[in-house]
Structures are given as C-alpha cells and as structure tokens.
Scaffold this motif. Structure first.
Motif, PDB file in Angstrom:
ATOM      1  N   UNK A   8       1.001  -0.984  -0.181  1.00 33.86           N
ATOM      2  CA  UNK A   8       0.116   0.167  -0.296  1.00 33.86           C
ATOM      3  C   UNK A   8       1.057   1.388  -0.073  1.00 33.86           C
ATOM      4  N   UNK A   9       1.532   1.643   1.120  1.00 33.71           N
ATOM      5  CA  UNK A   9       2.724   2.263   0.807  1.00 33.71           C
ATOM      6  C   UNK A   9       3.878   2.377  -0.576  1.00 33.71           C
ATOM      7  N   UNK A  10       3.977   2.346  -0.820  1.00 34.17           N
ATOM      8  CA  UNK A  10       4.454   1.731  -2.610  1.00 34.17           C
ATOM      9  C   UNK A  10       3.168   2.404  -3.732  1.00 34.17           C
ATOM     10  N   UNK A  11       2.488   2.357  -3.548  1.00 37.33           N
ATOM     11  CA  UNK A  11       1.049   2.830  -4.434  1.00 37.33           C
ATOM     12  C   UNK A  11       0.560   1.808  -5.492  1.00 37.33           C
ATOM     13  N   UNK A  12       1.272   0.055  -4.464  1.00 41.52           N
ATOM     14  CA  UNK A  12      -0.019  -0.615  -5.378  1.00 41.52           C
ATOM     15  C   UNK A  12      -1.815  -1.192  -4.522  1.00 41.52           C
ATOM     16  N   UNK A  13      -2.604  -1.648  -4.653  1.00 40.50           N
ATOM     17  CA  UNK A  13      -3.506  -1.539  -3.899  1.00 40.50           C
ATOM     18  C   UNK A  13      -3.693  -2.600  -4.243  1.00 40.50           C
ATOM     19  N   UNK A  14      -3.963  -3.373  -2.736  1.00 43.84           N
ATOM     20  CA  UNK A  14      -3.984  -4.470  -2.550  1.00 43.84           C
ATOM     21  C   UNK A  14      -5.573  -4.727  -2.305  1.00 43.84           C
ATOM     22  N   UNK A  15      -6.606  -5.605  -2.823  1.00 46.20           N
ATOM     23  CA  UNK A  15      -8.090  -6.713  -2.008  1.00 46.20           C
ATOM     24  C   UNK A  15      -8.046  -7.775  -2.190  1.00 46.20           C
ATOM     25  N   UNK A  16      -9.431  -7.827  -1.329  1.00 43.11           N
ATOM     26  CA  UNK A  16      -9.174  -9.024  -1.003  1.00 43.11           C
ATOM     27  C   UNK A  16     -11.227  -8.771  -1.074  1.00 43.11           C
ATOM     28  N   UNK A  17     -11.819 -10.044  -1.796  1.00 44.65           N
ATOM     29  CA  UNK A  17     -13.103 -10.059  -1.545  1.00 44.65           C
ATOM     30  C   UNK A  17     -13.516 -11.688  -1.880  1.00 44.65           C
ATOM     31  N   UNK A  18     -14.465 -11.739  -0.211  1.00 38.13           N
ATOM     32  CA  UNK A  18     -14.963 -12.649  -0.216  1.00 38.13           C
ATOM     33  C   UNK A  18     -16.542 -12.854  -0.300  1.00 38.13           C
ATOM     34  N   UNK A  19     -16.172 -13.462  -1.544  1.00 37.86           N
ATOM     35  CA  UNK A  19     -16.984 -14.290  -2.606  1.00 37.86           C
ATOM     36  C   UNK A  19     -18.130 -15.417  -1.362  1.00 37.86           C
ATOM     37  N   UNK A  20     -19.145 -15.148  -0.982  1.00 45.66           N
ATOM     38  CA  UNK A  20     -19.843 -15.624   0.487  1.00 45.66           C
ATOM     39  C   UNK A  20     -21.206 -16.377  -0.219  1.00 45.66           C
ATOM     40  N   UNK A  21     -21.068 -17.519  -1.181  1.00 41.88           N
ATOM     41  CA  UNK A  21     -22.651 -17.925  -2.095  1.00 41.88           C
ATOM     42  C   UNK A  21     -21.998 -18.654  -3.144  1.00 41.88           C
ATOM     43  N   UNK A  22     -23.381 -19.044  -4.022  1.00 36.25           N
ATOM     44  CA  UNK A  22     -22.598 -19.863  -5.494  1.00 36.25           C
ATOM     45  C   UNK A  22     -22.934 -18.835  -6.216  1.00 36.25           C
ATOM     46  N   UNK A  23     -22.327 -19.001  -7.504  1.00 39.37           N
ATOM     47  CA  UNK A  23     -21.798 -18.495  -8.265  1.00 39.37           C
ATOM     48  C   UNK A  23     -22.940 -19.056  -9.736  1.00 39.37           C
ATOM     49  N   UNK A  24     -23.235 -17.851 -10.121  1.00 38.14           N
ATOM     50  CA  UNK A  24     -23.975 -18.043 -11.341  1.00 38.14           C
ATOM     51  C   UNK A  24     -23.254 -18.177 -12.543  1.00 38.14           C
ATOM     52  N   UNK A  25     -22.577 -18.890 -12.554  1.00 41.74           N
ATOM     53  CA  UNK A  25     -22.513 -19.313 -13.840  1.00 41.74           C
ATOM     54  C   UNK A  25     -22.371 -20.934 -14.712  1.00 41.74           C
ATOM     55  N   UNK A  26     -20.887 -20.863 -15.182  1.00 42.07           N
ATOM     56  CA  UNK A  26     -21.535 -22.336 -15.780  1.00 42.07           C
ATOM     57  C   UNK A  26     -20.362 -23.469 -14.732  1.00 42.07           C
ATOM     58  N   UNK A  27     -19.603 -23.271 -14.161  1.00 40.42           N
ATOM     59  CA  UNK A  27     -19.685 -24.311 -13.031  1.00 40.42           C
ATOM     60  C   UNK A  27     -20.337 -24.858 -12.718  1.00 40.42           C
ATOM     61  N   UNK A  28     -20.781 -23.983 -11.846  1.00 36.83           N
ATOM     62  CA  UNK A  28     -22.627 -24.299 -10.531  1.00 36.83           C
ATOM     63  C   UNK A  28     -23.867 -24.863 -11.375  1.00 36.83           C
ATOM     64  N   UNK A  29     -23.976 -23.988 -12.302  1.00 36.38           N
ATOM     65  CA  UNK A  29     -25.111 -24.760 -12.776  1.00 36.38           C
ATOM     66  C   UNK A  29     -25.221 -25.820 -13.534  1.00 36.38           C
ATOM     67  N   UNK A  30     -23.923 -26.235 -14.398  1.00 35.48           N
ATOM     68  CA  UNK A  30     -23.599 -27.833 -14.799  1.00 35.48           C
ATOM     69  C   UNK A  30     -23.986 -28.624 -13.760  1.00 35.48           C
ATOM     70  N   UNK A  31     -22.958 -28.419 -12.612  1.00 37.18           N
ATOM     71  CA  UNK A  31     -22.942 -29.174 -11.816  1.00 37.18           C
ATOM     72  C   UNK A  31     -23.987 -29.873 -10.873  1.00 37.18           C
ATOM     73  N   UNK A  32     -24.461 -28.760 -10.808  1.00 38.71           N
ATOM     74  CA  UNK A  32     -25.577 -28.539  -9.591  1.00 38.71           C
ATOM     75  C   UNK A  32     -27.294 -27.939 -10.291  1.00 38.71           C
ATOM     76  N   UNK A  33     -27.559 -28.986 -11.217  1.00 36.42           N
ATOM     77  CA  UNK A  33     -28.691 -28.159 -12.041  1.00 36.42           C
ATOM     78  C   UNK A  33     -29.630 -27.355 -11.382  1.00 36.42           C
ATOM     79  N   UNK A  34     -29.964 -28.188 -10.084  1.00 33.25           N
ATOM     80  CA  UNK A  34     -30.982 -27.287  -9.603  1.00 33.25           C
ATOM     81  C   UNK A  34     -31.178 -26.261  -8.426  1.00 33.25           C
TER      82      UNK A  34
END
Lengths: 195, 195, 195, 195
Positions: free
Chosen positions: C125-151
């Motif tokens: 950070x103090x060198x001017x580089x922004x580091x962020x961490x995003x917590x994704x706490x759920x299922x993602x509406x994408x191909x991987x989940x939708x094909x593995x768990x159709x319901x």
C-alpha cells in the motif's frame, strides 16, 4: 466459602453505577489488598431485532459493557487482576436462535465489552495488571437457567451444560498464571455444543 | 520425564508426511491408549513479502498447516485430544517487525492452521474429541531463541519471554478439562509484550 | 471483450507454479503497462475433515493460497493492483454444509489467502500498490455451478446466485478507487443468502 | 444538492433519542418512499482508559451504537437500506495513538455498532432490506478535522486523508448494488495509512 474455612462478605449495588463501582473497591481495600476483580453479567434477550425494546438494548449495554468498564476502571490504583466473563448470545434475533454457529457473533453489548477488555489489557498489562476476557458460549448449569428452562438439561444431554465450578476453576487458573505467561482471551463450552 | 519416574520414547519423522504421521500414531497405540496429541511447529521467516522465497512459503505451510492437519487426521479412530500450538509471527513483512500489534494478524500458515483447528473442533467435538488451538504470541524462553538471539532476554526485560514450562502447564490444563467445559482457543504472552 | 471493441489474449498456465506466474507477468508487460492483476481460484471440497484427502488439502492450498502469493509477488516491480477473490466454503465438514453461518469460518486455504492479502496490503500500500481481498460467500451463477448442480438455481430462488457480471463490476469499482480511498476487504452475497 | 437541481430538507434531532429517530422516518415518508438511511456518527476520545470519563463512555455509545440501532429500527416497515459508518479509533488509550495497527481493534462503541449491523443484516436481508457497515479507518478531509488539527493534512502527505466525496460515492455504490450482489462490510482508508 465460609464452610471451607474462609470468610466472605457481600456488598450489593449496581456495577454500572459509578459510585457503586467505587464503593465495591473501597469496601475491599478496607479488608486488605485487592487481588482479583471479576465482572460477570448474564442478562440477555432473544427478541428479533425489529421487536427489541430500546430500554432493553440500553439495559444490556449498562449491565455488560458499562459495568465491565466501570468495575475495571474503579479498581485502578489497586494491584488487581480483572476478568470479564462473556455469557451466551443475548439479543440475537429470535429466528437465529437455533443456528448455534451465530454465537460466533457476539451481541452488541458483549462485542463492546470484548473491545473494552482488549483496550484495558493493552494499557494495563505493561503496568503489571492482568486483564482477561472469558467467552462463555453455552448454557450454564445454575439456578437461573435450570429454573427458567426446566427441560433444557435433558435436551442438552449428558454434560451438555457448563458447570459453575468449571467457570470458577478457570478464573482461578487465570489468576494463578505467572506474569511471563498470561492469557487474555479464552472460550468455554461443553463438548456437544455446536459453534 | 524418565528422571521423574515416567517412561518416554522418541519416534522421529516429518508430521507433514502422511506416512510418518500415521507411523507416529501406530507407534503410540502399540504402547496403549492414545490420549493426547500435540502438534507444535515453530519455524518462521521475517522477510518482506516481496523477498519471500516460494520454497520457504511452502515449507512454512507444510510444517504448520499440513502437519497440523495430518497429525490430527491420522489420530482419528483413537480416543485422542489434539492441540495445535501457534507460535509467533513468521513471514510478517520485516519492516513491520517492530509493530507488535501486527501479531494480531497471523501469517498465512498460522491462519490456515487456525481454520483447520476450528473445522476439526466442530467435527470432532461432538464425537468426544477435544481439539484446542493455542496462540503463542511472543518469544519462547528456550534453546532455539536464546542461542539465535543472545541479547533478546535482556532486551525483553524481566519475565519478558514465555517459559517452556508454562506452555506445558497450559497444555496439561486443557487436557484435564472435563468435557462439560472445553476451551477451543486461548492465547499466551508475557505481561510486557505488546499486542 | 473483443466484441466490445477491445483486445484480449489468453496465456495459460498454473498460477501456483513460480515460472508460470512470472510468465503471466512477462506476457502482459510485452503489451504495455500492467495495471490490474486478478487471482480468482474456485475449487473446493465439502468432505468431512476425517475423510479429506491429503492430496486434496494440498491442491486447495496450491490453487488458492500459493497461487495468490506467487501471482502477487511476480507482479512486483510493475505498477499493479492485485485482487484476490475468495469463493465459498470449500472443505467445510460435510455435515455442516447446511449451516450457512459456518461460512464465517473460511476453509484453511482461504484463511491463508486472506492473511497473505493482508500482509501484501500492508507492505505494498505505502508503495502505491492497491491490494484488495473480496470474500465471495455464495454460489456463483456461472457455467461451473449450473452444470454441476442443475437444481441449485431453483432451490436458491430469485436472484439467489451471484452474477458473474456483478463480480466483474466490483473488481472494476475497486480498480477505479482513487488512492485516497482504498478498500482492502469487502464481501459479496445475494440478499437471501444466510451468513 | 439544491445547486445540482435536487431538493433537500434538513430535520434536526438526536438519532439516539427514540422519538427523534421515529420523527426522522416520519418526515421522510411524508415526501415519498424511504429508500436509503445513513447513520454516520463521528465523535471520539483518545484518552487513556484509566482517565476515560464514564459520561464520555456513555455519550460515545449513545451516539454510535444506540443511534445506529434506533435509526435502523425506526426505519422498519419502510423499504430502506441502512448503512452504518465506522469512523476512526475513538477511546483508544492515548499512548497507543501512534500505533496505527491498533485501529484493527475498534473502540467499544464501534464494536457494538458492528455487531448491531451484523444482527440487522441477518434479520433484514431476507426481507429485502440491505444493511451495510463501512469501516472508515483514517482521518476525513472535512471541516471538523481540518479546523481541529490544522497541521494534519501536511503531516499525512499527498492524498493522505479520506475525501468526503469518496465516502458519498461508496454509499451510493452500495445503494446501487442489485440484490443478487450485496456487500455487508467494507473498509476505506488512504494508500499511505498504516493498518
């Protein structure tokens, strides 16, 4: 305590009242050196947030957070070790009551007490005063719970409530810790309690 | 231990090696009931993140996190209590070394071990197996630190390092806890250590 | 991206492999200034702890934690902003799978990644580089989940999965933050997801 | 807001006063649909714990924690989104003021507000009400700080204070989030701020 050959004296008052908190300390110092101060508040509400009464919200803060702060602050100047006890899950929304894992999220008054205890520990530790915070994350096998919820003990199963003696033993172990090895925070719960 | 009239036997190997971890458990069960398993890893690096070697990053994970997982998992089936020790602040960026409060942020391998211990506790507690995690947030008054940093003891001042005996006593207190009053996590540090 | 008039180029490899991570950065710098680095790993296991394979435990650490470390470290020297995505609850014990609140407890590989991201942020950070961490706490509406768990989509109800576009928008908002107002950590989940 | 062609109306009162909090909501509903509620309290004390006045301890709790609770609760029944802002490090012991990392430890009133916001989010989210909590971990580039500490801006260096517009933009981004992708908590601080 008297049966065991010791002597004990009760001074009653409200730890969230500044003059009462000072009076507790003064009464102790008349008897000798103040060595250990415990603050153990236990009220809770399980109402849904939308139904929670503002007076209850304030009462809980006074009992747990303000009481812990004043009890600790008034003992200043005395060589003391202060321990704040955190009892279980007040004011969690009622519909989360079954989800035990939510106990990980302390209610506001306990979150405030925990932050108070951490600030105290950082300031008072290097002055030689041990401040500890105990998270009690379960039902306590004592008169209050057993009379209010007579079926709880059966429901929890064998050794499913925390014995009062175990809490006392833990306070004593913390009190006996040499200053090269202090614990600031620890939790207590039965084996079968989900968290 | 032998001097105190007990018997002790050393089996050497690498706890992060699956077959070694299994061998440790098997060797114990030849002697009788496995009652207590301790995993206490201690390596650390204080390099800046930008200079940290990938091999060191992996070594630290193997020793602390994978070793804790395997040691615990291999003891399954035995009536055991497993305790994972967390020693202080490896791989924190070097220029933060003075800011003791950063110890609040465990390094990756300890954060991973802590999450492993919490998962283990949630799964094994209701099976009657006590899993505890001890956060050691300071220097340890033992041969490794004292020979590597001869001036550290003076710099830390009186009772400023954690005695090995205090760690052992703490493990023993946790082992002695009855199952109605288990602790999952607690910390240890000297009075004068900032956190 | 090409349809929108931009240009895109794929370089494949394993972010947890030191030379691949370096190659990703080199390939980018041939094209111009490296402005944004994303590390978004998604594998998970929902096995009980006692059944969890050591190879899977290691694979998850390599993908999430080591991959995040190497991807970030190899981008050093470039003016970059690195963001690590935290996807949902791998390796939580299977029998807790229904208790969503346990997602509060990240699995070991995500806990390690989070600690890595915090160390990176404090150093870079103090060198001017922004580091962020995003917590994704759920299922993602994408191909991987939708094909593995159709319901799953029906089970979750309306707007009950996280759209991929929303993740991308969030990364972009973080990238657009001026340096006087940086976010290090934030979470994302649908309205109906319990936590 | 009026200069930009909008209309604005101020209603003054004390958000920690139950009837004032209700009056704020009623005044809004006379104008139309209540869409967004913000609670942004900012007082702080930097006294050492041993010197902290009980009245100040209570005032801070009223302003931050009780005010956040009442403002949120009174908006019930309205389609609202509530956001609580967490400003920086009040009531940390004065001698820790230089150790910025201690900001990780919110003061009691902010710890209580954070727990309140989490309880609200868990209860109100599935009812379609978005509750967010923003941790502001730095000085704000506004009239209050600049007039009280005229040298602070120079001391902090370029872009070293958080612009008020950046806070407003962040609230707006949260307000614009579709319900399939809500953020509950995020932090804001300048690039050069240590944490």
């Amino acid at each position: 305590m008297r049966a065991a050959g010791g002597s004990a004296q009760a001074v009653t008052g409200d730890g969230a009242n500044e003059s009462d908190a000072a009076r507790f300390v003064a009464a102790t110092e008349e008897q000798g050196l103040l060595e250990l101060v415990l603050h153990n508040a236990g009220s809770n509400r399980r109402d849904a947030f939308l139904e929670l009464d503002a007076g209850d919200f304030e009462m809980l803060w006074r009992e747990h957070c303000l009481g812990g702060f004043l009890t600790g602050r008034e003992a200043r100047g005395a060589w003391c070790r202060g321990a704040g006890a955190q009892s279980f899950s007040p004011v969690q929304p009622a519909h989360y009551a079954e989800v035990r894992a939510l106990r990980l999220l302390p209610p506001p008054e306990k979150a405030g007490l925990r932050a108070t205890a951490q600030s105290m520990a950082r300031e008072l530790g290097p002055k030689g005063i041990h401040v500890a915070h105990i998270v009690i994350d379960c039902g306590i096998e004592g008169g209050r719970l057993l009379s209010a919820f007579p079926g709880r003990q059966n429901q929890k199963g064998p050794e499913g409530l925390l014995p009062i003696e175990a809490i006392a033993d833990t306070y004593w172990q913390l009190h006996e810790q040499q200053r090269s090895a202090w614990t600031h925070e620890m939790d207590l719960r039965p084996w079968s309690e989900r968290f």
